[in-house]
Design an enzyme around this catalytic site. Sequence first.
Site, PDB file in Angstrom:
ATOM      1  N   THR A  91      38.025   5.298  -8.438  1.00  0.00           N
ATOM      2  CA  THR A  91      36.901   5.186  -7.538  1.00  0.00           C
ATOM      3  C   THR A  91      37.117   5.650  -6.189  1.00  0.00           C
ATOM      4  OG1 THR A  91      36.062   3.325  -8.888  1.00  0.00           O
ATOM      5  CG2 THR A  91      35.678   3.327  -6.208  1.00  0.00           C
ATOM      6  N   GLU A  94      48.170   8.469  -6.259  1.00  0.00           N
ATOM      7  CA  GLU A  94      49.249   7.355  -6.710  1.00  0.00           C
ATOM      8  C   GLU A  94      50.361   8.291  -7.191  1.00  0.00           C
ATOM      9  OE1 GLU A  94      46.901   5.761  -9.742  1.00  0.00           O
ATOM     10  OE2 GLU A  94      45.846   4.225  -8.533  1.00  0.00           O
TER      11      GLU A  94
END
Lengths: 404, 404
Positions: free
Chosen positions: B190, B275
Amino acid sequence: MALTVMSEHSLPQIPGIRLASVPAKIKNWERDDLLLVALDEGARVSATFTQNAFCAAPVTVAKEHIKSGTVRALLVNAGNANAATGERGIADARACCEAVATALNIQPSQVLPFSTGVIGEHLPLQRILDGIPQAAEQLRADGWDAAARAIMTTDTKPKTASRTIEVAGEQIRIAGIAKGAGMIQPNMATMLAYVATDAAIAQPLLDTLVQEAVAASFNRISIDGDTSTNDACVLIASGATGQAVDGQSEDFARLKQAIIDVHIELAQAIVKDGEGATKFVTVQVTGAASIQEALRVAFEVGESPLVKTALYASDPNWGRLVMAVGNAGIDGLDAGKVNIFLDDVQVVQDGGRAGSYTEEQGESVFSKPEFTITVDLGRGECQEHIWTCDFSHDYVTINAEYRT
Amino acid sequence: MALTVMSEHSLPQIPGIRLASVPAKIKNWERDDLLLVALDEGARVSATFTQNAFCAAPVTVAKEHIKSGTVRALLVNAGNANAATGERGIADARACCEAVATALNIQPSQVLPFSTGVIGEHLPLQRILDGIPQAAEQLRADGWDAAARAIMTTDTKPKTASRTIEVAGEQIRIAGIAKGAGMIQPNMATMLAYVATDAAIAQPLLDTLVQEAVAASFNRISIDGDTSTNDACVLIASGATGQAVDGQSEDFARLKQAIIDVHIELAQAIVKDGEGATKFVTVQVTGAASIQEALRVAFEVGESPLVKTALYASDPNWGRLVMAVGNAGIDGLDAGKVNIFLDDVQVVQDGGRAGSYTEEQGESVFSKPEFTITVDLGRGECQEHIWTCDFSHDYVTINAEYRT
């Protein structure tokens, strides 16, 4: 860390086919890495090859040679893909074929070369040329199990499958071997598969059969047309046993099913031995408006890294399943009609969390080594399935350290 | 482990806009997780939203409310996406808007709700409703930096960017904040971004501008149309400073470029904070026959897990680059015309390893924290670029443990 692949069984001998595996030191390792397969005269061979624009040199040569219609030998090396190697790569592949032709007293155009391993480095040609006569002297009918080991790269286990059926009172054998382990995005892993039977099958039948078998097996773990530089699947009918089977007969239908089953078993073994895989998951899509959209949704779910890490964590994070379904780009998909099941447990009902669902139920399925995710799209009668695995720390380790 | 994101600077105040961040305990954490943004009357707002079929409840409501043309407030919560939550999710999002409307004495249709976090769980509605009046009391013009922190989920750093330019003798300010960190397949993370200026921009101009800005920034780190359930990018022109800028003027061109630059800086910050990311890589494709095919190749390279693990390992495994280029499905691509560069180092020449290339050269580029991979297709004049990051052990850890 890989899943247990079905117990390694001894493959049957296939009359008309002999094999030999030798150590050619293609990488700095102690193992057989060069496989020679010799076919008696009269064998029929059909194959599917990668559609990658950078198809490897051996693929270019194999595609050319298979047109001879009288293939008599296959040569496979592991450890070096001979891909992105330019003109010299092509010359190297041809040199390999010539050496095999000399050793077996056949024509170079009757030899199909295959390579798998690191891309962009030239073959250690002399070591392969030295290994070929040695292999030619060691050809034997019971060389299948050694062959399955010789073609491995990052595979942790050899992959074999076989069937024996009776056709018109005669025993027909089917043996298959495969390699290929990169599973997070299967289209990037080199997959090689060799399936052989001693049945006699006419060339046109065999050509159709290899396409059907690949569609039902290896293309369920990969995206059509999106393949590595070296992929190939070869189907051989030695014809050494029995009369040619009539393509319209019930016998042929049974033979065909057995051959497809061998392909599926090999494809599933590749998924189970996926790099770092700890889970084997079937993604089934039902209620689709077309086969194509069912496969599209199945691949979107089965290849999503977020879904695959959730599988690894045994975390029934069904929101990621929903997100992947929504990302498949299905025109006019009504989220409110989507239902999702983890084995028998309904987790999504009408697009939201099922009322009956508990986290414990989800965890009990996700912690199994094998299970099925079923996505019902609620918009048609078509269904399809693919096989996938989870995505673990070991995947990163294996791929970050592949060349070291 | 994430790359250093450009130094966190204090964002300028944007006249006409006030913000407040409060801790609403949306997850079991001690931090601000609810952001309220209040716009003075006369502000213009435009936005782009996710195209995922399972778009989240707040997206559905925001798309409806933005049509009012008189947006006066935004409400953003982190920790829960309110996605795949059915009718109750929609009702919850509406209840949030009503609470904001009451607190600010505006209409519910003037409030845009946004959520990011775990999918498939209902909002802790009461805690949000309790937080709203508290936030309404704390609205302040210098709330931007706190806002950037309040919207974070797996982000390791707040993401901000700003510009100040002079237009017709007046200072115009632009401030932007963003969140979004899942980078292996950016379409699954998102991404929320809010960019505001005190310039006065007419609605049609603003609508075009947000599309252009997103195309040049966030869509270079993601695939068009393949987005998460909650993605949104909002552009606000408060109009509190100066006269409306003429869309044909040079002033507008400069304002537009500054706004696009803020978007690009935010998009790059998202990649750098990917990430587990340790490297920031630009993938540039030149010599393409069309913009579309340039982007296709760039994404195929930039999103390949095998390329991304090689980046992580600082391993110039250029064979994987070649394989990814070949997988882009470019009709009639001539592999023999492809050249690839790692910064200034040519690694692939005419489809094979460049004669001048040494492994040491490749390693010296791949071990840098930032570099450019350039793929020249040798078939046209078009070029495009995207930004990507590597794929590390930490990615698996973060995503396997996200919900725990």
